[in-house]
Design a protein around this motif. Structure first.
Motif, PDB file in Angstrom:
ATOM      1  N   GLU C  22     -81.289  -3.787  -7.609  1.00 22.85           N
ATOM      2  CA  GLU C  22     -80.484  -3.040  -8.091  1.00 22.85           C
ATOM      3  C   GLU C  22     -80.954  -2.006  -8.704  1.00 22.85           C
ATOM      4  O   GLU C  22     -80.447  -0.950  -9.117  1.00 22.85           O
ATOM      5  CB  GLU C  22     -79.774  -3.673  -8.758  1.00 22.85           C
ATOM      6  CG  GLU C  22     -80.124  -4.360 -10.514  1.00 22.85           C
ATOM      7  CD  GLU C  22     -81.192  -5.148 -10.566  1.00 22.85           C
ATOM      8  OE1 GLU C  22     -81.239  -6.009  -9.256  1.00 22.85           O
ATOM      9  OE2 GLU C  22     -80.802  -6.025 -11.761  1.00 22.85           O
ATOM     10  N   GLY C  24     -83.503   1.452  -8.289  1.00 25.52           N
ATOM     11  CA  GLY C  24     -84.072   2.395  -7.519  1.00 25.52           C
ATOM     12  C   GLY C  24     -84.853   3.478  -7.840  1.00 25.52           C
ATOM     13  O   GLY C  24     -85.654   3.835  -6.899  1.00 25.52           O
ATOM     14  N   GLY C  25     -85.277   3.752  -9.074  1.00 26.13           N
ATOM     15  CA  GLY C  25     -85.760   4.111  -9.968  1.00 26.13           C
ATOM     16  C   GLY C  25     -87.255   4.157 -10.598  1.00 26.13           C
ATOM     17  O   GLY C  25     -86.299   3.186 -11.503  1.00 26.13           O
ATOM     18  N   VAL C  26     -88.108   4.244 -10.226  1.00 24.06           N
ATOM     19  CA  VAL C  26     -89.450   3.525 -11.002  1.00 24.06           C
ATOM     20  C   VAL C  26     -90.142   4.392 -12.091  1.00 24.06           C
ATOM     21  O   VAL C  26     -90.590   5.459 -10.562  1.00 24.06           O
ATOM     22  CB  VAL C  26     -89.796   3.074 -10.714  1.00 24.06           C
ATOM     23  CG1 VAL C  26     -91.079   2.058 -11.516  1.00 24.06           C
ATOM     24  CG2 VAL C  26     -89.474   1.385  -9.955  1.00 24.06           C
ATOM     25  N   ALA C  27     -89.975   5.155 -12.888  1.00 30.08           N
ATOM     26  CA  ALA C  27     -90.585   6.166 -13.739  1.00 30.08           C
ATOM     27  C   ALA C  27     -92.206   5.309 -14.613  1.00 30.08           C
ATOM     28  O   ALA C  27     -91.600   4.345 -15.157  1.00 30.08           O
ATOM     29  CB  ALA C  27     -89.772   7.338 -14.647  1.00 30.08           C
ATOM     30  N   SER C  28     -93.264   6.220 -14.302  1.00 29.31           N
ATOM     31  CA  SER C  28     -93.693   5.310 -14.957  1.00 29.31           C
ATOM     32  C   SER C  28     -95.026   6.140 -15.398  1.00 29.31           C
ATOM     33  O   SER C  28     -95.040   7.654 -15.533  1.00 29.31           O
ATOM     34  CB  SER C  28     -95.301   4.606 -13.803  1.00 29.31           C
ATOM     35  OG  SER C  28     -95.550   4.965 -13.327  1.00 29.31           O
ATOM     36  N   PRO C  96     -81.255   2.117 -12.051  1.00 33.70           N
ATOM     37  CA  PRO C  96     -80.386   2.405 -11.014  1.00 33.70           C
ATOM     38  C   PRO C  96     -81.338   3.860 -10.792  1.00 33.70           C
ATOM     39  O   PRO C  96     -81.185   4.127  -8.692  1.00 33.70           O
ATOM     40  CB  PRO C  96     -79.261   1.793 -11.625  1.00 33.70           C
ATOM     41  CG  PRO C  96     -79.378   1.995 -12.480  1.00 33.70           C
ATOM     42  CD  PRO C  96     -80.400   2.063 -13.325  1.00 33.70           C
ATOM     43  N   HIS C  97     -80.940   4.816 -11.468  1.00 32.76           N
ATOM     44  CA  HIS C  97     -81.525   5.838 -10.737  1.00 32.76           C
ATOM     45  C   HIS C  97     -82.421   6.513 -11.359  1.00 32.76           C
ATOM     46  O   HIS C  97     -82.716   6.158 -13.229  1.00 32.76           O
ATOM     47  CB  HIS C  97     -80.289   7.340 -10.862  1.00 32.76           C
ATOM     48  CG  HIS C  97     -78.814   6.216 -10.338  1.00 32.76           C
ATOM     49  ND1 HIS C  97     -78.633   6.324  -8.905  1.00 32.76           N
ATOM     50  CD2 HIS C  97     -78.198   5.844 -10.659  1.00 32.76           C
ATOM     51  CE1 HIS C  97     -77.512   5.736  -9.225  1.00 32.76           C
ATOM     52  NE2 HIS C  97     -76.975   5.668  -9.794  1.00 32.76           N
ATOM     53  N   ARG C  98     -82.895   7.737 -11.383  1.00 36.53           N
ATOM     54  CA  ARG C  98     -84.682   8.442 -11.421  1.00 36.53           C
ATOM     55  C   ARG C  98     -83.803   8.916 -13.163  1.00 36.53           C
ATOM     56  O   ARG C  98     -84.736   8.480 -13.975  1.00 36.53           O
ATOM     57  CB  ARG C  98     -85.027   9.094 -10.863  1.00 36.53           C
ATOM     58  CG  ARG C  98     -84.241  10.861 -11.069  1.00 36.53           C
ATOM     59  CD  ARG C  98     -84.506  11.598  -9.272  1.00 36.53           C
ATOM     60  NE  ARG C  98     -83.901  12.486  -9.241  1.00 36.53           N
ATOM     61  CZ  ARG C  98     -82.973  12.838  -8.299  1.00 36.53           C
ATOM     62  NH1 ARG C  98     -82.527  11.293  -8.255  1.00 36.53           N
ATOM     63  NH2 ARG C  98     -82.865  14.080  -7.922  1.00 36.53           N
ATOM     64  N   ASP C  99     -82.826   9.536 -13.308  1.00 39.00           N
ATOM     65  CA  ASP C  99     -82.677  10.241 -14.555  1.00 39.00           C
ATOM     66  C   ASP C  99     -82.549   9.278 -15.977  1.00 39.00           C
ATOM     67  O   ASP C  99     -83.877   9.153 -17.058  1.00 39.00           O
ATOM     68  CB  ASP C  99     -80.828  10.873 -15.043  1.00 39.00           C
ATOM     69  CG  ASP C  99     -80.893  11.681 -14.383  1.00 39.00           C
ATOM     70  OD1 ASP C  99     -81.672  12.690 -13.737  1.00 39.00           O
ATOM     71  OD2 ASP C  99     -79.656  12.323 -14.062  1.00 39.00           O
ATOM     72  N   PHE C 102     -86.653   8.603 -16.067  1.00 41.02           N
ATOM     73  CA  PHE C 102     -87.728   9.364 -16.569  1.00 41.02           C
ATOM     74  C   PHE C 102     -86.975   9.465 -18.254  1.00 41.02           C
ATOM     75  O   PHE C 102     -87.948   8.989 -18.870  1.00 41.02           O
ATOM     76  CB  PHE C 102     -87.186  11.027 -15.707  1.00 41.02           C
ATOM     77  CG  PHE C 102     -88.006  10.268 -14.909  1.00 41.02           C
ATOM     78  CD1 PHE C 102     -89.263  11.118 -14.962  1.00 41.02           C
ATOM     79  CD2 PHE C 102     -87.819  10.708 -13.719  1.00 41.02           C
ATOM     80  CE1 PHE C 102     -90.359  11.549 -13.619  1.00 41.02           C
ATOM     81  CE2 PHE C 102     -88.465  10.839 -12.667  1.00 41.02           C
ATOM     82  CZ  PHE C 102     -89.872  11.520 -12.622  1.00 41.02           C
ATOM     83  N   CYS C 105     -88.827   6.221 -20.040  1.00 39.42           N
ATOM     84  CA  CYS C 105     -90.065   6.331 -20.143  1.00 39.42           C
ATOM     85  C   CYS C 105     -90.603   7.389 -20.847  1.00 39.42           C
ATOM     86  O   CYS C 105     -91.946   7.370 -21.908  1.00 39.42           O
ATOM     87  CB  CYS C 105     -90.748   6.549 -18.335  1.00 39.42           C
ATOM     88  SG  CYS C 105     -92.301   6.260 -17.852  1.00 39.42           S
ATOM     89  N   ARG C 106     -90.364   8.704 -21.112  1.00 39.07           N
ATOM     90  CA  ARG C 106     -90.811   9.366 -21.725  1.00 39.07           C
ATOM     91  C   ARG C 106     -90.219   9.669 -23.455  1.00 39.07           C
ATOM     92  O   ARG C 106     -91.105   8.977 -24.047  1.00 39.07           O
ATOM     93  CB  ARG C 106     -89.835  10.491 -21.529  1.00 39.07           C
ATOM     94  CG  ARG C 106     -90.452  12.256 -22.088  1.00 39.07           C
ATOM     95  CD  ARG C 106     -91.510  12.452 -21.486  1.00 39.07           C
ATOM     96  NE  ARG C 106     -92.954  12.780 -22.485  1.00 39.07           N
ATOM     97  CZ  ARG C 106     -92.906  14.546 -22.445  1.00 39.07           C
ATOM     98  NH1 ARG C 106     -92.403  15.359 -21.533  1.00 39.07           N
ATOM     99  NH2 ARG C 106     -93.493  15.135 -23.612  1.00 39.07           N
TER     100      ARG C 106
END
Lengths: 82, 150, 150, 82
Positions: C22, C24-28, C96-99, C102, C105-106
């Motif tokens: 579930e 879909g967005g992975v920031a690293s 679930p989403h990139r916002d 990110f 992560c920050r």
């Protein structure tokens, strides 16, 4: 032989017209806007948005941009990458 | 390296391309295929592109980011049939510090979504398929938002 | 998993921990040992920590991020002797989403730097060593900034 | 035996005092501020910032926080993780 514009189709629009490209008589088509109007008058063409994206030679073109049979023209459905 | 590929995406490959001893901050983003979308169960996604234009725009976006920030960028988007959990897009950015790396990474993924001619057809659990139209979703979200009491 | 380790960090391990159908967005983010710092050539860094406090604060920061955004977070910081190019810290966030990915992560990397008792001693090309003091650098940067005409 | 405060030292401060911990007579030390003043009066202690971070029982403590010999106390140089 009358000049034709070849318009590449993708995704939803390729499904809509059942083809990967349209061959459209070039007569009376000067700009992207003219071309879109002609496409929207084709059978099934009403499903193409009046504001659909058109690329001319791999660059997104505005309605008043010129098109000619020498250009690579493409009709782009709403982008959905990523 | 071309930015579009039918092969599995591996973030490690991208990280190797951009690594250098003077770059201490590496930000990356992966977009994966989710198992649902707008309340429907998703089994897979087929990605397609207007390939020469998409390649050229990906390269332009990478170049823009590298001009604006002191970073190196790697960008890859997958095409073809993907299943849930597959990586559809990968962005990796290395720079001297984390501010630039995060900013450039965000820029690249936003510009890709906004400008690059790529499309996806979702396959649902019920056997149906549909082309995804983010502009239509944005409109219906606005309408729903207006009607709700939240 | 403990957040502090003397073993090499591998982003792939962190990504596996947080992946789910579930999300879909992975920031690293990766922080690597750079070959220079304040104009001096760096050969390596020794990281040490007040370990029980650092573990407890890393866990608190992960929990805070997961409470504030609908995400899963993996955080790992390496201790011991590192050389140029080694990964000192790794953060991976799936949502679930990139916002959200990110933003979380920050948040995690900023809070780690601000709150977690970890120290580093840099080894320079000329054979000398020095404890890094970011508060002193911030002060001298401010002073230099005031004096310059930029 | 008079009560002592054990203060753990790290990084720059461990180098400064040449030790991993200080044993400080607890008499007259009620708060973190008192403790810092005592440490700064030790030989070499002037190099400890008056605003140095002190952790009491694994949590950063303010100057007016109480310290006693039962607490785990640590003197923390400027943080430099990441």
């Amino acid at each position: 032989m009358p000049a034709v514009l070849t318009v590449r189709l993708f995704a939803r629009y390729a499904d809509l017209f059942g083809a990967d490209r349209l061959e459209i008589p070039a007569e009376g088509i000067e700009t992207v806007r003219d071309l879109l109007a002609r496409i929207r008058a084709l059978p099934g063409g009403a499903a193409v948005a009046a504001t659909a994206l058109v690329a001319v030679n791999l660059t997104q073109a505005r309605g008043d941009a010129a098109v000619s049979p020498r250009d690579e023209v493409a009709l782009l459905p709403p982008l959905a990458g990523g | 390296m071309p930015h579009l590929t039918r092969a599995r995406l591996d973030l490690g490959d991208l990280l190797c391309e951009i690594a250098a001893p003077e770059r201490g901050g590496v930000a990356s983003f992966l977009g994966l295929v989710r198992d649902h979308h707008e309340g429907r169960g998703v089994q897979g996604i087929e990605y397609s592109a207007y390939e020469p234009m998409a390649e050229s725009l990906c390269e332009a976006i990478v170049t823009e980011a590298q001009a604006r920030w002191p970073v190196r960028v790697a960008l890859r988007h997958r095409l073809g049939e993907l299943v849930v959990g597959d990586t559809a897009v990968a962005v990796a950015v290395a720079g001297p510090h984390r501010d630039e790396a995060f900013a450039a990474c965000r820029y690249v993924i936003e510009e890709l979504k906004r400008r690059v001619p790529i499309w996806k057809r979702e396959r649902y659990a019920d056997g149906t398929e549909q082309w995804v139209d983010p502009t239509r979703e944005a409109r219906s979200e606005r309408v729903e938002g207006r009607g709700s009491l939240r």
